[in-house]
Design a protein around this motif. Structure first.
Motif, PDB file in Angstrom:
ATOM      1  N   GLY A  13     -89.172  97.034   7.121  1.00  0.00           N
ATOM      2  CA  GLY A  13     -88.076  97.028   8.092  1.00  0.00           C
ATOM      3  C   GLY A  13     -88.240  96.018   9.208  1.00  0.00           C
ATOM      4  N   GLY A  14     -88.942  94.909   8.941  1.00  0.00           N
ATOM      5  CA  GLY A  14     -89.184  93.912   9.980  1.00  0.00           C
ATOM      6  C   GLY A  14     -90.338  94.251  10.893  1.00  0.00           C
ATOM      7  N   ILE A  15     -91.060  95.340  10.616  1.00  0.00           N
ATOM      8  CA  ILE A  15     -92.204  95.759  11.429  1.00  0.00           C
ATOM      9  C   ILE A  15     -93.474  95.525  10.626  1.00  0.00           C
ATOM     10  N   ALA A  16     -94.434  94.828  11.215  1.00  0.00           N
ATOM     11  CA  ALA A  16     -95.701  94.534  10.540  1.00  0.00           C
ATOM     12  C   ALA A  16     -96.796  95.422  11.103  1.00  0.00           C
ATOM     13  N   PHE A  17     -97.680  95.901  10.205  1.00  0.00           N
ATOM     14  CA  PHE A  17     -98.805  96.740  10.602  1.00  0.00           C
ATOM     15  C   PHE A  17    -100.094  96.083  10.132  1.00  0.00           C
ATOM     16  N   GLY A  18    -101.075  96.042  11.025  1.00  0.00           N
ATOM     17  CA  GLY A  18    -102.380  95.525  10.659  1.00  0.00           C
ATOM     18  C   GLY A  18    -103.265  96.635  10.138  1.00  0.00           C
ATOM     19  N   ILE A  19    -104.572  96.420  10.231  1.00  0.00           N
ATOM     20  CA  ILE A  19    -105.510  97.429   9.743  1.00  0.00           C
ATOM     21  C   ILE A  19    -105.501  98.630  10.686  1.00  0.00           C
ATOM     22  N   GLY A  20    -105.773  99.799  10.164  1.00  0.00           N
ATOM     23  CA  GLY A  20    -105.753 101.018  10.957  1.00  0.00           C
ATOM     24  C   GLY A  20    -106.952 101.134  11.877  1.00  0.00           C
ATOM     25  N   VAL A  21    -106.762 101.837  12.968  1.00  0.00           N
ATOM     26  CA  VAL A  21    -107.812 102.085  13.954  1.00  0.00           C
ATOM     27  C   VAL A  21    -108.174 103.565  13.895  1.00  0.00           C
ATOM     28  N   GLN A  22    -109.434 103.851  13.602  1.00  0.00           N
ATOM     29  CA  GLN A  22    -109.898 105.226  13.520  1.00  0.00           C
ATOM     30  C   GLN A  22    -110.029 105.807  14.926  1.00  0.00           C
ATOM     31  N   VAL A  23    -109.458 106.970  15.142  1.00  0.00           N
ATOM     32  CA  VAL A  23    -109.527 107.620  16.450  1.00  0.00           C
ATOM     33  C   VAL A  23    -110.208 108.969  16.289  1.00  0.00           C
ATOM     34  N   GLY A  24    -110.880 109.394  17.375  1.00  0.00           N
ATOM     35  CA  GLY A  24    -111.584 110.663  17.350  1.00  0.00           C
ATOM     36  C   GLY A  24    -110.881 111.733  18.162  1.00  0.00           C
ATOM     37  N   GLY A  25    -111.629 112.744  18.518  1.00  0.00           N
ATOM     38  CA  GLY A  25    -111.046 113.855  19.264  1.00  0.00           C
ATOM     39  C   GLY A  25    -110.578 113.458  20.641  1.00  0.00           C
TER      40      GLY A  25
END
Length: 236
Positions: A91-103
């Motif tokens: 949809g015209g939106i680009a996503f890079g690599i994911g960022v792991q998040v914690g609690g």
């Protein structure tokens, strides 16, 4: 954006919702493998598809929102060169690599769109977020209303931040350096205009000036002026 939010939280949150509705109407904002779009009455929330992984989106506003409604004020477009590489585009939106998040991620403020404020999850409770001026680090507030609401600027904090960011710190000028002396001799020698030292120095400067003036008045060698007779002989 932070200053705008402190000045008027409700207006900023309404503007975010307005932009999300335009993106949804243009077909750019919908569920995908990276994010989930939740519509609750008139509020649109965007959540990670996987709670522990966040994908930061980057997009061209002219594509995602459709035709721009303020031609005289076009939007700022981020260059993809700063954020690549991309592994998913929709949809015209680009996503890079994911960022792991914690609690700790879940203690960050999140939007309460219906009540126009932010909420913070705390152990055993959820409460409203409030701005603490200490975290601002001495940065001045841009408008009087916000400044009056959150307090005056801490000048010591501002100076400490300037030192950290590489600003040169100059000592304030002394009273004697701020008031120039009318006597140039006193400025150069540091003597009082009425002291004997100042008078002797002034006399020496004056004598050197007369000697210099006299030497310029005398004709230089080889450039003597012609006599009146010579001028007469040169007339047509």
């Amino acid at each position: 954006l932070g200053n705008a939010f402190l000045a008027n939280e409700a207006q900023v949150m309404d503007t975010v919702q307005h932009l999300r509705r335009k993106a949804r109407d243009a077909g750019s904002l919908a569920d995908n493998a990276r994010e989930r779009v939740v519509v609750d009455n008139d509020a649109i929330a965007i959540e990670p598809a996987q709670p522990d992984i966040v994908y930061v989106p980057v997009y061209d506003p002219l594509v995602v929102y459709g035709p721009w409604w303020w031609p005289a004020y076009p939007p700022y477009v981020w260059s993809s060169a700063y954020f690549g590489p991309w592994d998913f585009v929709v949809g015209g939106i680009a996503f890079g690599i994911g960022v792991q998040v914690g609690g700790g991620w879940f203690r960050h403020p999140y939007a309460d769109w219906h009540n126009h404020n932010l909420l913070v999850r705390r152990p055993g409770a959820v409460g409203p977020w409030s701005h603490d001026s200490i975290h601002r680090g001495g940065v001045a507030y841009p408008d009087p209303r916000t400044r009056d609401r959150f307090g005056a600027v801490d000048r010591d904090r501002v100076r400490s931040r300037q030192d950290f960011r590489g600003f040169e710190v100059h000592a304030p000028p002394s009273a004697s350096s701020r008031v120039p002396s009318a006597n140039p001799v006193a400025r150069s020698t540091g003597a009082s205009p009425l002291s004997p030292q100042s008078r002797d120095t002034t006399r020496q400067h004056s004598e050197r000036g007369r000697e210099s003036l006299g030497s310029t008045r005398s004709a230089p060698t080889g450039s003597a002026r012609p006599s009146p007779a010579g001028r007469e002989r040169g007339k047509p």
